[in-house]
Design an enzyme around this catalytic site. Structure first.
Site, short mmCIF file in Angstrom:
data_model
loop_
_atom_site.label_atom_id
_atom_site.label_comp_id
_atom_site.label_asym_id
_atom_site.label_seq_id
_atom_site.Cartn_x
_atom_site.Cartn_y
_atom_site.Cartn_z
N TYR A 182 -28.01 5.26 63.95
CA TYR A 182 -26.70 5.16 63.28
C TYR A 182 -25.59 5.93 63.97
O TYR A 182 -24.50 5.38 64.21
CB TYR A 182 -26.92 5.69 61.86
CG TYR A 182 -25.73 5.86 60.97
CD1 TYR A 182 -25.06 4.76 60.44
CD2 TYR A 182 -25.29 7.14 60.58
CE1 TYR A 182 -24.00 4.92 59.56
CE2 TYR A 182 -24.23 7.30 59.70
CZ TYR A 182 -23.59 6.20 59.20
OH TYR A 182 -22.54 6.35 58.33
N LYS A 204 -21.18 5.47 65.14
CA LYS A 204 -20.06 6.21 64.54
C LYS A 204 -19.34 7.04 65.61
O LYS A 204 -18.13 7.23 65.53
CB LYS A 204 -20.56 7.09 63.39
CG LYS A 204 -21.07 6.27 62.18
CD LYS A 204 -19.94 5.50 61.50
CE LYS A 204 -20.39 4.85 60.19
NZ LYS A 204 -19.30 4.12 59.51
N1 LIG Z 1 -23.21 7.19 52.04
C1 LIG Z 1 -23.05 8.19 52.87
O1 LIG Z 1 -23.66 9.25 52.73
C2 LIG Z 1 -22.08 8.08 54.02
C3 LIG Z 1 -21.80 9.23 54.76
C4 LIG Z 1 -20.88 9.16 55.81
C5 LIG Z 1 -20.26 7.96 56.10
N2 LIG Z 1 -20.55 6.84 55.35
C6 LIG Z 1 -19.86 5.61 55.69
O2 LIG Z 1 -18.99 5.28 54.63
C7 LIG Z 1 -18.89 3.86 54.49
C8 LIG Z 1 -19.25 3.47 53.07
O3 LIG Z 1 -20.56 3.94 52.81
P1 LIG Z 1 -21.17 3.82 51.34
O4 LIG Z 1 -22.49 4.52 51.40
O5 LIG Z 1 -20.15 4.23 50.35
O6 LIG Z 1 -21.36 2.25 51.23
P2 LIG Z 1 -22.54 1.39 50.56
O7 LIG Z 1 -22.84 1.90 49.21
O8 LIG Z 1 -23.65 1.24 51.53
O9 LIG Z 1 -21.77 -0.02 50.43
C9 LIG Z 1 -21.54 -0.78 51.58
C10 LIG Z 1 -20.42 -1.76 51.30
O10 LIG Z 1 -20.23 -2.54 52.48
C11 LIG Z 1 -20.47 -3.92 52.19
N3 LIG Z 1 -21.12 -4.52 53.35
C12 LIG Z 1 -22.31 -4.16 53.91
N4 LIG Z 1 -22.61 -4.97 54.93
C13 LIG Z 1 -21.59 -5.87 55.02
C14 LIG Z 1 -21.33 -6.98 55.85
N5 LIG Z 1 -22.18 -7.32 56.82
N6 LIG Z 1 -20.21 -7.69 55.67
C15 LIG Z 1 -19.33 -7.33 54.69
N7 LIG Z 1 -19.52 -6.30 53.87
C16 LIG Z 1 -20.63 -5.58 54.02
C17 LIG Z 1 -21.35 -3.90 50.95
O11 LIG Z 1 -21.28 -5.09 50.19
P3 LIG Z 1 -22.30 -6.35 50.43
O12 LIG Z 1 -23.68 -5.75 50.61
O13 LIG Z 1 -22.15 -7.21 49.24
O14 LIG Z 1 -21.83 -7.01 51.69
C18 LIG Z 1 -20.73 -2.73 50.20
O15 LIG Z 1 -19.54 -3.12 49.59
C19 LIG Z 1 -19.80 3.29 55.56
O16 LIG Z 1 -19.05 3.01 56.72
C20 LIG Z 1 -20.78 4.41 55.84
O17 LIG Z 1 -21.32 4.33 57.13
C21 LIG Z 1 -21.44 6.89 54.32
#
Ligand SMILES: NC(=O)c1ccc[n+]([C@@H]2O[C@H](COP(=O)([O-])OP(=O)(O)OC[C@H]3O[C@@H](n4cnc5c(N)ncnc54)[C@H](OP(=O)(O)O)[C@@H]3O)[C@@H](O)[C@H]2O)c1
Ligand SMILES: *[C@@H]1O[C@H](CO)[C@@H](O)[C@H](O)[C@H]1NC(C)=O
Length: 361
Positions: free
Chosen positions: A208, A212
């Site tokens: 991952y 990033k």
């Molecule tokens: N969670 C963490 O701890 C964390 C930490 C640092 C950074 N981040 C970053 O923050 C962002 C959000 O993370 P999160 O954990 O809040 O998200 P999440 O709960 O994993 O949700 C992901 C979102 O992206 C959509 N998505 C996934 N694959 C997709 C695709 N191929 N096409 C279109 N939409 C897609 C999903 O909807 P569908 O599945 O319906 O498409 C959902 O709305 C990400 O970039 C992640 O890398 C997360």
């Protein structure tokens, strides 16, 4: 000696001058990210951080377009977003089902938003969709390494490419009234959601974190490159793009989201050891910190103390949010790292020494 003193005094005077300017800017509370009446596109807006952002920006008066794949989830998130609207009569909300791993889908979604937005491109585009599959590198299939790059790096890159090509079109193309007056437009913002894994190598994030890190590098490079078009616009108000373009990279730490629940399924125990005690934020906390950073004209925006420290220790050539704090924090973190760096290495080594470790057969 006298010359040395002269230079030392000159440097000190220059430093104090920069500090004074910086502090005065710090205390100026101008909002650099006014979304009232603006149209914002958020990929991955149906849950987690994207949903938190959609709701927050709606409460600040934005028209919000949520992009994700699953339509029923989009519909629920749209209702949730609309329920927070600042001016429910005038604000509009829209959902688009698209798989952002496809370049054509990114172009298509921007066309759909522009049609929906009375022929105007969106003002703010947030490449937030992403997905983390933490695991040890040699335990991960090459297919997964590639697909992690697709959803985390390529999806945001395709969207940036299509958005910038749309935004940088000359203002006078199809019909110009001939008047020499060009309405000053507020900047457009392209925002990338990164991850604090881009700052520090943590065992178990190899599938991952490279994506990033690449996004951070993309944002840094675009930040530099966009000066070209913003400068051109100053000199050519008639032929230049309608508005300046700014790029930002928001860098959260751990978010309590459905994405994290998914991560938890594959995360190696040694990664948990390294992350023990790290702050976990809700989607609303991360959204609030991110938007606050944007309102203050931040560029590389971390959302909690650990992220601030990791960022300060690895600033390199990235544009500073605040010269004073960034410089002083970088000094402090570089000293603290003399302990933290070896401590993290030691923890992984100790885990290997005292646990069964799977080796390739
Ligand atoms: N969670 C963490 O701890 C964390 C930490 C640092 C950074 N981040 C970053 O923050 C962002 C959000 O993370 P999160 O954990 O809040 O998200 P999440 O709960 O994993 O949700 C992901 C979102 O992206 C959509 N998505 C996934 N694959 C997709 C695709 N191929 N096409 C279109 N939409 C897609 C999903 O909807 P569908 O599945 O319906 O498409 C959902 O709305 C990400 O970039 C992640 O890398 C997360
Ligand atoms: C993921 O695991 C961490 C650490 O064990 C835990 O604190 C967190 O609540 C879990 N989150 C989810 C969404 O399952």
């Amino acid at each position: 000696m006298a010359l040395g003193l002269y230079w030392a005094t000159a440097c000190l005077a220059a430093f104090i001058a920069v500090l004074t300017l910086d502090i005065s800017r710090f205390f100026s509370r101008k909002n650099h990210f006014d979304v009232d009446g603006k149209t914002v596109v958020i990929t991955g807006g149906s849950q987690g951080l994207g949903r938190g952002l959609a709701r927050l920006l709606s409460s600040k008066g934005a028209n919000v377009v949520i992009v994700a794949r699953d339509q029923p989830k989009i519909d629920i998130a749209l209702k949730y977003t609309a329920s927070a609207a600042k001016s429910p009569q005038s604000q509009r909300f829209h959902g688009i089902s698209a798989d952002v791993r496809s370049p054509e889908e990114n172009t298509r979604l921007l066309e759909e938003v522009t049609r929906w937005n009375d022929g105007q491109p969106p003002d703010i585009v947030w490449a937030n969709a992403g997905s983390s599959h933490p695991a040890l590198f040699i335990d991960t299939t090459l297919e997964t390494l590639r697909s992690q790059m697709d959803i985390n790096y390529w999806a945001a890159t395709y969207l940036a490419h299509a958005t910038l090509r749309l935004w940088l079109k000359p203002s006078s193309t199809p019909s110009n009234t001939g008047s020499s007056y060009v309405k000053p437009a507020q900047p457009r913002h392209f925002i990338i959601t990164g991850s604090s894994t881009c700052f520090v190598g943590v065992a178990g994030y190899a599938p991952y974190s490279p994506a990033k890190s690449a996004l951070r590098s993309l944002a840094d490079t675009l930040r530099s490159e966009l000066n070209l078009y913003n400068g051109y616009r100053r000199a050519n108000p008639q032929q230049g793009p309608v508005a300046d373009v700014k790029v930002h990279c928001v860098v959260p730490g751990t978010i309590q989201s459905p994405g994290l629940a998914q991560e938890n399924l594959s995360k190696h125990p040694v990664t948990r050891v390294l992350e023990e005690g790290d702050p976990i934020q809700t989607e609303d906390e991360v959204a609030a910190a991110a938007v606050k950073g944007l309102e203050r004209d931040g560029y590389l925006i971390t959302t909690q103390w650990l992220g601030h420290a990791m960022r300060a220790g690895t600033l390199g050539g990235s544009p500073r949010n605040n010269w004073l704090f960034d410089t002083v924090s970088a000094w402090v973190v570089n000293v603290a790292w003399l302990y933290i760096g070896p401590d993290m290495e030691g923890k992984v080594f100790k885990y290997g020494k005292s646990n069964e470790v799977k080796l390739p057969s």
